[in-house]
Motif scaffolding. Structure first.
Motif, PDB file in Angstrom:
ATOM      1  N   TRP A  52       0.402  -1.587  -0.181  1.00  0.00           N
ATOM      2  CA  TRP A  52      -0.421  -0.299   0.029  1.00  0.00           C
ATOM      3  C   TRP A  52       1.356   1.387  -0.052  1.00  0.00           C
ATOM      4  CZ3 TRP A  52      -5.679  -0.704  -0.706  1.00  0.00           C
ATOM      5  CH2 TRP A  52      -6.054  -1.269  -0.575  1.00  0.00           C
ATOM      6  N   THR A  53       0.129   2.606  -0.525  1.00  0.00           N
ATOM      7  CA  THR A  53       1.139   3.795  -0.831  1.00  0.00           C
ATOM      8  C   THR A  53      -0.395   4.589  -1.212  1.00  0.00           C
ATOM      9  OG1 THR A  53       2.686   5.068  -1.474  1.00  0.00           O
ATOM     10  CG2 THR A  53       1.616   4.022  -3.198  1.00  0.00           C
ATOM     11  N   LYS A  54       0.517   5.624  -1.489  1.00  0.00           N
ATOM     12  CA  LYS A  54      -1.142   7.098  -1.614  1.00  0.00           C
ATOM     13  C   LYS A  54      -0.327   7.350  -3.282  1.00  0.00           C
ATOM     14  CE  LYS A  54      -2.197   9.046   2.443  1.00  0.00           C
ATOM     15  NZ  LYS A  54      -2.504  10.064   3.239  1.00  0.00           N
ATOM     16  N   ARG A  55      -1.260   7.845  -3.506  1.00  0.00           N
ATOM     17  CA  ARG A  55      -1.279   8.284  -5.543  1.00  0.00           C
ATOM     18  C   ARG A  55      -2.128   9.221  -5.589  1.00  0.00           C
ATOM     19  NH1 ARG A  55       0.339   4.409 -10.095  1.00  0.00           N
ATOM     20  NH2 ARG A  55       2.715   4.043  -8.800  1.00  0.00           N
ATOM     21  N   ASP A  56      -1.147  10.691  -5.930  1.00  0.00           N
ATOM     22  CA  ASP A  56      -2.983  11.405  -5.414  1.00  0.00           C
ATOM     23  C   ASP A  56      -3.580  12.183  -4.328  1.00  0.00           C
ATOM     24  OD1 ASP A  56      -1.729  12.856  -8.082  1.00  0.00           O
ATOM     25  OD2 ASP A  56      -2.594  11.416  -9.212  1.00  0.00           O
ATOM     26  N   GLY A  57      -2.798  11.721  -3.478  1.00  0.00           N
ATOM     27  CA  GLY A  57      -3.108  11.628  -1.847  1.00  0.00           C
ATOM     28  C   GLY A  57      -4.458  10.813  -1.365  1.00  0.00           C
ATOM     29  N   ARG A  58      -4.630   9.898  -2.011  1.00  0.00           N
ATOM     30  CA  ARG A  58      -5.611   8.892  -2.325  1.00  0.00           C
ATOM     31  C   ARG A  58      -4.710   7.017  -2.215  1.00  0.00           C
ATOM     32  NH1 ARG A  58     -10.083   9.840  -1.264  1.00  0.00           N
ATOM     33  NH2 ARG A  58     -11.571   8.510  -2.167  1.00  0.00           N
ATOM     34  N   GLU A  84     -12.520   8.943  -5.897  1.00  0.00           N
ATOM     35  CA  GLU A  84     -12.779   9.936  -5.282  1.00  0.00           C
ATOM     36  C   GLU A  84     -14.477   9.723  -5.011  1.00  0.00           C
ATOM     37  OE1 GLU A  84     -12.417  14.716  -6.431  1.00  0.00           O
ATOM     38  OE2 GLU A  84     -10.259  13.865  -6.569  1.00  0.00           O
ATOM     39  N   ASN A  85     -14.739   8.785  -5.309  1.00  0.00           N
ATOM     40  CA  ASN A  85     -16.647   8.426  -5.598  1.00  0.00           C
ATOM     41  C   ASN A  85     -16.426   6.986  -4.543  1.00  0.00           C
ATOM     42  OD1 ASN A  85     -15.488   6.360  -7.058  1.00  0.00           O
ATOM     43  ND2 ASN A  85     -17.200   7.040  -8.931  1.00  0.00           N
ATOM     44  N   ASP A  86     -15.647   6.464  -4.094  1.00  0.00           N
ATOM     45  CA  ASP A  86     -15.193   5.716  -2.994  1.00  0.00           C
ATOM     46  C   ASP A  86     -15.818   3.977  -3.733  1.00  0.00           C
ATOM     47  OD1 ASP A  86     -14.938   6.507  -0.756  1.00  0.00           O
ATOM     48  OD2 ASP A  86     -16.425   7.166  -0.215  1.00  0.00           O
ATOM     49  N   SER A  87     -15.006   4.738  -5.100  1.00  0.00           N
ATOM     50  CA  SER A  87     -15.106   3.212  -5.673  1.00  0.00           C
ATOM     51  C   SER A  87     -13.585   2.640  -6.192  1.00  0.00           C
ATOM     52  CB  SER A  87     -15.920   2.809  -7.745  1.00  0.00           C
ATOM     53  OG  SER A  87     -15.048   3.925  -8.072  1.00  0.00           O
ATOM     54  N   LEU A  88     -13.521   1.668  -6.530  1.00  0.00           N
ATOM     55  CA  LEU A  88     -11.960   1.081  -7.134  1.00  0.00           C
ATOM     56  C   LEU A  88     -12.051   0.589  -8.620  1.00  0.00           C
ATOM     57  CD1 LEU A  88     -10.713  -1.866  -4.715  1.00  0.00           C
ATOM     58  CD2 LEU A  88     -10.270   0.042  -4.655  1.00  0.00           C
ATOM     59  N   THR A  89     -10.809   1.126  -9.367  1.00  0.00           N
ATOM     60  CA  THR A  89     -10.151   1.201 -10.223  1.00  0.00           C
ATOM     61  C   THR A  89      -9.193   0.535 -10.080  1.00  0.00           C
ATOM     62  OG1 THR A  89     -11.750   3.244 -11.510  1.00  0.00           O
ATOM     63  CG2 THR A  89      -9.823   2.560 -12.817  1.00  0.00           C
ATOM     64  N   GLY A  90      -8.538  -0.545 -11.110  1.00  0.00           N
ATOM     65  CA  GLY A  90      -7.283  -1.291 -10.758  1.00  0.00           C
ATOM     66  C   GLY A  90      -7.233  -2.269 -12.996  1.00  0.00           C
ATOM     67  N   HIS A  91      -6.103  -3.012 -12.625  1.00  0.00           N
ATOM     68  CA  HIS A  91      -5.731  -3.809 -13.396  1.00  0.00           C
ATOM     69  C   HIS A  91      -5.209  -4.572 -12.730  1.00  0.00           C
ATOM     70  CE1 HIS A  91      -5.367  -3.559 -18.247  1.00  0.00           C
ATOM     71  NE2 HIS A  91      -4.893  -4.796 -17.278  1.00  0.00           N
ATOM     72  N   ALA A 104     -14.481  -1.719  -9.160  1.00  0.00           N
ATOM     73  CA  ALA A 104     -15.397  -2.580  -8.424  1.00  0.00           C
ATOM     74  C   ALA A 104     -15.560  -0.868  -7.219  1.00  0.00           C
ATOM     75  CB  ALA A 104     -14.841  -3.347  -8.110  1.00  0.00           C
ATOM     76  N   THR A 105     -17.019  -1.949  -6.415  1.00  0.00           N
ATOM     77  CA  THR A 105     -18.240  -1.067  -5.969  1.00  0.00           C
ATOM     78  C   THR A 105     -17.850  -1.803  -4.847  1.00  0.00           C
ATOM     79  OG1 THR A 105     -20.306  -1.475  -6.760  1.00  0.00           O
ATOM     80  CG2 THR A 105     -18.944   0.178  -7.548  1.00  0.00           C
TER      81      THR A 105
END
Length: 111
Positions: A52-58, A84-91, A104-105
């Protein structure tokens, strides 16, 4: 940093339609407090080692994973970011195989 621990419902993948994603069970990705996790979609099940880390403060996570696909051993890597809308985006990447973006939600029960 508040991590997005718990179970998330994969609601979209760029490489497969939703019927395929939900073939054996609803597609999901789950993060545990001990920096591990798991995911499942189609006939793939993977167990993750998360960093885990932060990217753009998230919150942002990169992970390696091992698992199985219809009984065959598979592995790979991936990442996910909390939007920001509390969903996940990834790959997700399958070593020497396919890869796909995902969205993902939160599941109703996040415990």
């Amino acid at each position: 940093m508040k991590r997005p621990n718990g179970r998330w419902r994969i609601v979209k993948m760029t490489n497969w339609d939703q019927d395929a994603v939900d073939l054996t069970e609803p597609g999901f990705i789950k993060f545990a407090r001990n920096s591990t996790g798991e995911f499942g979609f189609i006939a793939i099940r993977g167990w993750m080692d998360c960093r885990w880390t932060k990217r753009d403060g998230r919150p942002f996570v990169e992970f390696s994973w091992e698992g199985h696909d219809e009984g065959d051993q598979v592995s790979g890597r991936g990442w996910a970011a909390l939007a920001e809308n509390d969903s996940l985006t990834g790959h997700l990447f399958i070593h020497l195989g396919d890869d796909s973006g995902f969205h993902a939600t939160p599941f109703e029960d996040r415990h």
